[in-house]
Design an enzyme around this catalytic site. Structure first.
Site, PDB file in Angstrom:
ATOM      1  NE  ARG A 301       1.528  32.858 -50.747  1.00  0.00           N
ATOM      2  CZ  ARG A 301       3.119  32.673 -49.793  1.00  0.00           C
ATOM      3  NH1 ARG A 301       3.381  33.017 -49.863  1.00  0.00           N
ATOM      4  NH2 ARG A 301       2.308  30.897 -49.522  1.00  0.00           N
ATOM      5  CE1 TYR A 441      -7.712  28.367 -55.095  1.00  0.00           C
ATOM      6  CE2 TYR A 441      -6.973  30.276 -54.496  1.00  0.00           C
ATOM      7  CZ  TYR A 441      -8.007  29.639 -55.563  1.00  0.00           C
ATOM      8  OH  TYR A 441      -8.975  30.485 -56.199  1.00  0.00           O
ATOM      9  CD  GLU A 442      -1.672  29.586 -55.376  1.00  0.00           C
ATOM     10  OE1 GLU A 442      -0.108  29.665 -55.073  1.00  0.00           O
ATOM     11  OE2 GLU A 442      -1.947  29.000 -56.456  1.00  0.00           O
ATOM     12  N   GLY A 443      -1.236  29.186 -50.416  1.00  0.00           N
ATOM     13  CA  GLY A 443      -0.705  29.669 -48.662  1.00  0.00           C
ATOM     14  C   GLY A 443      -1.933  29.961 -48.290  1.00  0.00           C
TER      15      GLY A 443
END
Length: 593
Positions: A301, A441-443
């Site tokens: 992140r 992406y990545e949350g």
């Protein structure tokens, strides 16, 4: 063409994120400023001279899947080989496995430059570095001995396999399964989608980290385990053996990052091997895979935040160069012959200053997150806990605010170009296309905002966020006490933004403690932006006050003042949205039907 802003990166690392102070205190062993400067300089050269020239080629050519094999664009495989030969993959890797053990601060600075050169290139090694950390912290000694050195050096690359067609952000719906074989291995079955660099021609082996469920696993995320699944089996002597039962069945045709292969991966359909099932090895404990994966994901992140900074920097550089060359109309006060360069027009100058302030603010936030991670690693006891909690607090801000900035700045870059920005040949549109994935992406950034409000604000009973806000107050007081030329008004506007941040923080803390979840969630995204803008203003002021005798000091002061007077006032409106907006949102939901 992109040129790595090495001096500004070094200044932010040393004077805003605190690297110089840590070096002087000996927190990173014998690492000194001379070596830091040498690493940054060479990273900047590599990004500028070797990566950036291949960005357009990668965008136009893309990755190609044929007969189950993926070919990257012309020159990219050789670029990757030059990159690992330079030792860049192992900057922060463990020294016992061939890494250099350097601070995260240097890694994120280098990541910025790789991703500015070509986001589709920089995104791949990021996942390998995350895989290294997950294995180092959770794998058995046997798995570390067999796989870590090759991953640390970059001879092999790693992937992260979470998403399935029915399971995106909500991993409760994950269906991939793992069946024990009885000899310590497991057979993995299932489909994973959106797997970055799941198949490629950079390395001769790819190590997949895969989330799957055991037959007797509890429901939900508590029943997910993590497995290491190599593309090729590895012998005890390190040699590659037979192909594992995993392959890429398709590549996504994406809006941007065309050179990065985004793969659909099939595990265990019998394409390879004597019977169906991709052989995998458990990482960590059964049904505790999500905790292991989050070791990888949290650093990912921050790396994604750096991708936002990287795109913003590149888009700003291109827009600035265009604005200096393009002539149109006559700006007020322009004394030259003919038409003015458009940079002379106030509105264009405003856009460029906004781009620059947001980019440098996002950079400072991300570097400060890396500082907290480094300090937690080299500290002990309560100090280590405080730094770790600060890293946890800043991570969602770094990821979401910086990637939003990447989008905002890339969009403004197109606007500076005018109609030419909408034409692919100019290259400005590519930055916007590439940047668009990072807030997802990545949350997704909405999930980051929820994480910030629901999980991070309560850390240490609210003391963690209070300590960070106190740092911003110290920046305001330092600006006020300095009487530095060009910083007049900065302290007062920063004070106002901090007051709005404190009001919003108290409101959300009360809402969560009272169980008013809807009120808290409705205000989460504007709160994250409020935090990011306040941090941007504070950190730009901090940077302007450092090295006041440097040639760049006047420009840094002007940028800090611009941020304080033009960006920070948005805090008042965001605070009002956070504290009063939930009711209007609920009332308006009927209009969505």
């Amino acid at each position: 063409m992109y040129r790595a802003p090495v001096e500004e990166i070094a200044h932010t690392l040393k004077s805003v994120a605190g690297l110089r102070k840590a070096l002087e205190a000996g927190r990173f062993g014998d690492l000194g400023e001379d070596l830091v400067d040498a690493i940054l300089s060479e990273a900047g050269r590599f990004a500028t001279d070797e990566i950036a020239p291949l960005n357009e080629i990668g965008d136009r050519h893309g990755a190609v899947l044929k007969d189950g094999a993926v070919t990257t664009p012309p020159g990219w495989k050789e670029l990757y080989r030059n990159w690992i030969d330079g030792g860049w993959n192992g900057l922060t890797g463990p020294e016992e496995f061939g890494g250099q053990g350097l601070p995260m601060l240097l890694s994120v600075a280098a990541l910025e430059m790789w991703n500015s050169g070509a986001l589709a290139f920089g995104i791949g090694p990021t996942l390998t570095m995350g895989a290294v950390e997950a294995l180092e912290k959770h794998a058995t000694e046997e798995l570390k001995a067999k796989y870590l050195e090759q991953l640390v050096t970059g001879e092999w690359m790693g992937t992260m396999n979470l998403t399935e067609p029915q399971a995106g952000s909500d991993l409760n719906a994950l269906k991939a399964r793992a069946e024990p074989v009885g000899d310590g291995t497991y057979r993995i079955f299932g489909q994973k989608i959106y797997i970055t660099y799941g198949e490629h021609d950079f390395t001769d082996n790819i190590i997949h980290l895969v989330l799957a469920r055991l037959p007797d696993a509890p429901a939900g995320t508590r029943g997910i385990s993590l497995f290491l699944v190599p593309k090729f089996f590895v012998g005890d002597d390190g040699s590659l053996g037979e192909r594992n039962d995993v392959f890429c069945s398709g590549l996504e045709h994406k809006l941007g990052i065309h050179a990065s292969p985004t793969c659909t991966m099939i595990y265990g359909d019998g394409k390879f091997g004597d019977q169906p099932g991709a052989i995998g090895w458990l990482i960590g404990e059964e049904n505790r895979g999500l905790a292991c994966m989050f070791t990888m994901m949290n650093n990912a992140r921050l790396a994604v935040g750096m991708q936002g900074v990287a795109i913003a920097e590149t888009a700003y550089q291109k827009a600035l160069a265009y604005a200096r060359e393009r002539t149109q109309g006559r700006a007020p006060g322009f004394a030259g012959e003919g038409m003015s360069p458009i940079i002379e027009h106030p509105d264009v100058a405003r856009m460029l200053m906004t781009m620059k302030a947001l980019t440098q603010g996002a950079r400072a936030i991300c570097y400060s997150c890396a500082e907290a991670l480094d300090m937690a690693r080299v500290s002990e006891g309560d100090e280590a806990r405080a730094w770790a909690e600060r890293a946890s607090l800043i991570t969602p801000i770094a990821k979401a605010f910086a990637t939003d900035v990447g989008m905002d700045v890339a969009s403004l870059g197109i606007q500076v170009h005018g109609g030419m920005g909408f034409i692919e040949e100019t290259g400005a549109a590519r930055f916007l296309r590439d940047a668009r994935i990072a807030p997802i992406y990545e949350g997704t950034n909405g999930i980051q905002a929820i994480d910030l409000v629901m999980r991070k604000l309560p850390l240490s009973g609210g003391d963690t966020v209070k300590a960070l806000i106190s740092d911003f107050k110290a920046d305001a007081e330092a600006a006020r006490a300095s009487n530095a030329p060009g910083l007049d008004g900065v302290a007062e506007h920063l004070d106002a933004a901090i007051a709005d941040l404190e009001t919003a923080t108290a409101y959300l803390q009360t809402a969560t403690s009272q169980g008013r979840q809807t009120d808290a969630l409705a205000g989460a995204t504007p709160y994250l932006r409020l935090f990011g803008l306040t941090a941007t203003t504070a950190m730009l002021a901090r940077g302007a006050l450092a090295e006041m005798d440097a040639p760049e000091a006047q420009g840094r002061a002007a940028l800090a003042k611009f941020a304080a007077l033009s960006l920070a006032p948005e805090a008042a409106g965001l605070c009002a949205t956070i504290t009063t907006g939930a009711d209007s949102l609920e009332a308006a939901r009927a209009a969505l039907a």
